[in-house]
Design an enzyme around this catalytic site. Structure first.
Site, PDB file in Angstrom:
ATOM      1  N   PRO A  20       1.252  -1.077   0.215  1.00 39.43           N
ATOM      2  CA  PRO A  20      -0.072   0.168  -0.357  1.00 39.43           C
ATOM      3  C   PRO A  20       0.798   1.442   0.144  1.00 39.43           C
ATOM      4  O   PRO A  20       1.891   1.126   0.941  1.00 39.43           O
ATOM      5  CB  PRO A  20      -0.784   0.386   1.332  1.00 39.43           C
ATOM      6  CG  PRO A  20       0.119  -1.059   2.595  1.00 39.43           C
ATOM      7  CD  PRO A  20       0.644  -1.716   1.542  1.00 39.43           C
ATOM      8  N   GLN A  74      -6.862  -1.283   3.191  1.00 36.74           N
ATOM      9  CA  GLN A  74      -6.021  -0.922   4.833  1.00 36.74           C
ATOM     10  C   GLN A  74      -6.415   0.424   5.117  1.00 36.74           C
ATOM     11  O   GLN A  74      -6.969   1.364   4.751  1.00 36.74           O
ATOM     12  CB  GLN A  74      -4.898  -0.263   3.690  1.00 36.74           C
ATOM     13  CG  GLN A  74      -3.876  -0.296   5.879  1.00 36.74           C
ATOM     14  CD  GLN A  74      -2.328   0.087   4.934  1.00 36.74           C
ATOM     15  OE1 GLN A  74      -2.107   1.693   4.616  1.00 36.74           O
ATOM     16  NE2 GLN A  74      -0.633  -0.497   5.544  1.00 36.74           N
ATOM     17  N   CYS A 104       3.401   3.578   8.741  1.00 34.92           N
ATOM     18  CA  CYS A 104       3.325   4.968   8.165  1.00 34.92           C
ATOM     19  C   CYS A 104       4.158   6.083   8.728  1.00 34.92           C
ATOM     20  O   CYS A 104       4.033   6.553  10.035  1.00 34.92           O
ATOM     21  CB  CYS A 104       1.664   5.549   7.429  1.00 34.92           C
ATOM     22  SG  CYS A 104       2.312   6.731   6.296  1.00 34.92           S
ATOM     23  N   HIS A 173       8.152  -3.983   7.243  1.00 41.40           N
ATOM     24  CA  HIS A 173       8.766  -3.243   6.551  1.00 41.40           C
ATOM     25  C   HIS A 173      10.186  -3.276   7.520  1.00 41.40           C
ATOM     26  O   HIS A 173      10.077  -2.997   8.628  1.00 41.40           O
ATOM     27  CB  HIS A 173       8.908  -2.035   6.645  1.00 41.40           C
ATOM     28  CG  HIS A 173       9.714  -1.016   5.720  1.00 41.40           C
ATOM     29  ND1 HIS A 173       9.117  -0.027   4.727  1.00 41.40           N
ATOM     30  CD2 HIS A 173      10.737  -1.182   5.603  1.00 41.40           C
ATOM     31  CE1 HIS A 173       9.954   0.261   4.184  1.00 41.40           C
ATOM     32  NE2 HIS A 173      11.127   0.297   4.369  1.00 41.40           N
ATOM     33  N   ASN A 204       9.680  -6.765   3.235  1.00 41.99           N
ATOM     34  CA  ASN A 204       9.011  -5.698   2.569  1.00 41.99           C
ATOM     35  C   ASN A 204      10.100  -5.012   3.133  1.00 41.99           C
ATOM     36  O   ASN A 204      10.560  -5.004   3.897  1.00 41.99           O
ATOM     37  CB  ASN A 204       7.588  -4.197   3.074  1.00 41.99           C
ATOM     38  CG  ASN A 204       7.537  -3.821   2.918  1.00 41.99           C
ATOM     39  OD1 ASN A 204       7.101  -2.682   3.706  1.00 41.99           O
ATOM     40  ND2 ASN A 204       7.820  -3.408   1.267  1.00 41.99           N
ATOM     41  N   ASP A 206      13.234  -3.042   0.075  1.00 41.85           N
ATOM     42  CA  ASP A 206      14.773  -3.226  -1.030  1.00 41.85           C
ATOM     43  C   ASP A 206      14.348  -4.108  -1.950  1.00 41.85           C
ATOM     44  O   ASP A 206      15.371  -5.102  -2.661  1.00 41.85           O
ATOM     45  CB  ASP A 206      15.777  -3.630  -0.649  1.00 41.85           C
ATOM     46  CG  ASP A 206      16.219  -1.880   0.757  1.00 41.85           C
ATOM     47  OD1 ASP A 206      15.284  -1.298   0.471  1.00 41.85           O
ATOM     48  OD2 ASP A 206      16.947  -2.177   1.258  1.00 41.85           O
TER      49      ASP A 206
END
Length: 320
Positions: A20, A74, A104, A173, A204, A206
């Site tokens: 997202p 999301q 985020c 991430h 998540n 790279d």
């Protein structure tokens, strides 16, 4: 061999997931990534409060095309009651999975105690996931980061809490909130999360090539691969990784003619969906991504930023 993935009762054809991304993963871009083979599409994040207050701009963010599913919708917010109630309110829409944003890094989101700031409050994470998982029948997933900053690396703790509260999967991430998108993603934290929980773990950070996808899976043992910036200006990345999974060979990158055709198709879809004014302006960043690395791409970007019509963009791109 192509790997499949099951999240709750939702079976994906493959384990490649479009991340997202606010301002990027709108409906036209998602459709292009779907055509290239993405197994799950994630929509732009939607504010639970905005749904609660019937914000008129939210409807576009909630729109799903028949060609898209499976789709992950999301929500972001910090109030467990509002998130769970809004999840229930929109559950009849055609998304397959509900994701809660805990990654985020943007100041106006994190500064409000939402997004990545939730990682500083494990008790609140537990309450949000638990209430939402109980409120709806669809699988609830969580997207987190490595931690808020280097002093608070707690992805493993948050993943465990999410799992015990009823989350069906967790995406990690490998950067802290402080890092934003800079530096190198830490894949080892993804491995640690994978070893700590039984639900699927999606890695998540790279993944910009089939080789990076292979290394991520081998290094971490993750169940799914989430691709964000690696898909910007490169929806072909899904096709390339699937080709490598099936054959063990790298597919050649698209040639300039294929890139030009994709830019124009993307632009036409955006204009059709959002109108000329917004569509052309939003296309500018996509053109910069599609053409990055080509000779004279800086000059092209400057020219694209002055364009106001689809005809002018077509003329410019066809002349490349």
């Amino acid at each position: 061999m192509i790997q499949t993935l099951k999240i709750g009762d939702v079976s994906l054809k493959n384990n490649l997931i479009l991340a997202p991304m606010a301002g990027v993963t709108d409906l036209p871009f998602r459709l292009l990534c779907k055509e290239q083979g993405a197994g799950l599409l994630c929509m732009e994040m939607v504010s639970a409060k905005a749904i609660y207050f019937n914000n008129k701009n939210t409807e576009e963010l909630l729109t799903i095309d028949d060609r898209e599913p499976p789709v992950s919708l999301q929500l972001f917010g910090s109030d467990p009651d509002i998130i769970s109630e809004m999840a229930k309110k929109i559950e009849n829409r055609p998304f397959s999975i509900l994701d809660i944003n805990m990654g985020c890094p943007v100041p106006k989101v994190a500064g409000n105690g939402e997004g990545s700031a939730l990682m500083k409050n494990p008790k609140l994470v537990e309450e949000i996931v638990s209430k939402t998982a109980k409120a709806i029948k669809k699988p609830v997933t969580v997207k987190i980061r490595k931690g808020f900053d280097d002093e608070h690396i707690n992805a493993v703790e948050i993943a465990r809490i999410a799992e015990s509260a009823g989350a069906a999967a967790v995406a990690v991430h490998g950067r802290t909130r402080e890092q934003y998108y800079s530096g190198k993603a830490d894949w080892d934290i993804i491995r640690q999360v994978k070893e700590a929980v039984k639900i699927p773990v999606i890695g998540n950070g790279d993944v910009t090539s089939p080789e990076a996808a292979r290394q991520l899976m081998e290094t971490t043992g993750c169940d799914g691969i989430m691709i964000g910036r690696g898909a910007q200006g490169n929806p072909w990345i899904f096709r390339q990784i699937l080709h490598w999974m099936e054959t063990g060979e790298e597919e050649p990158k698209p040639d300039l003619e294929e890139v030009k055709a994709m830019i124009l198709r993307h632009a036409r879809m955006l204009v059709e969906y959002k109108g000329v004014y917004t569509g052309i302006r939003e296309m500018r960043k996509h053109v910069a991504w599609y053409t990055a690395g080509y000779p004279n791409s800086a000059k092209l970007r400057a020219r694209v930023n002055e364009i106001e019509s689809l005809e002018a963009l077509e003329h410019l791109i066809q002349g490349l």
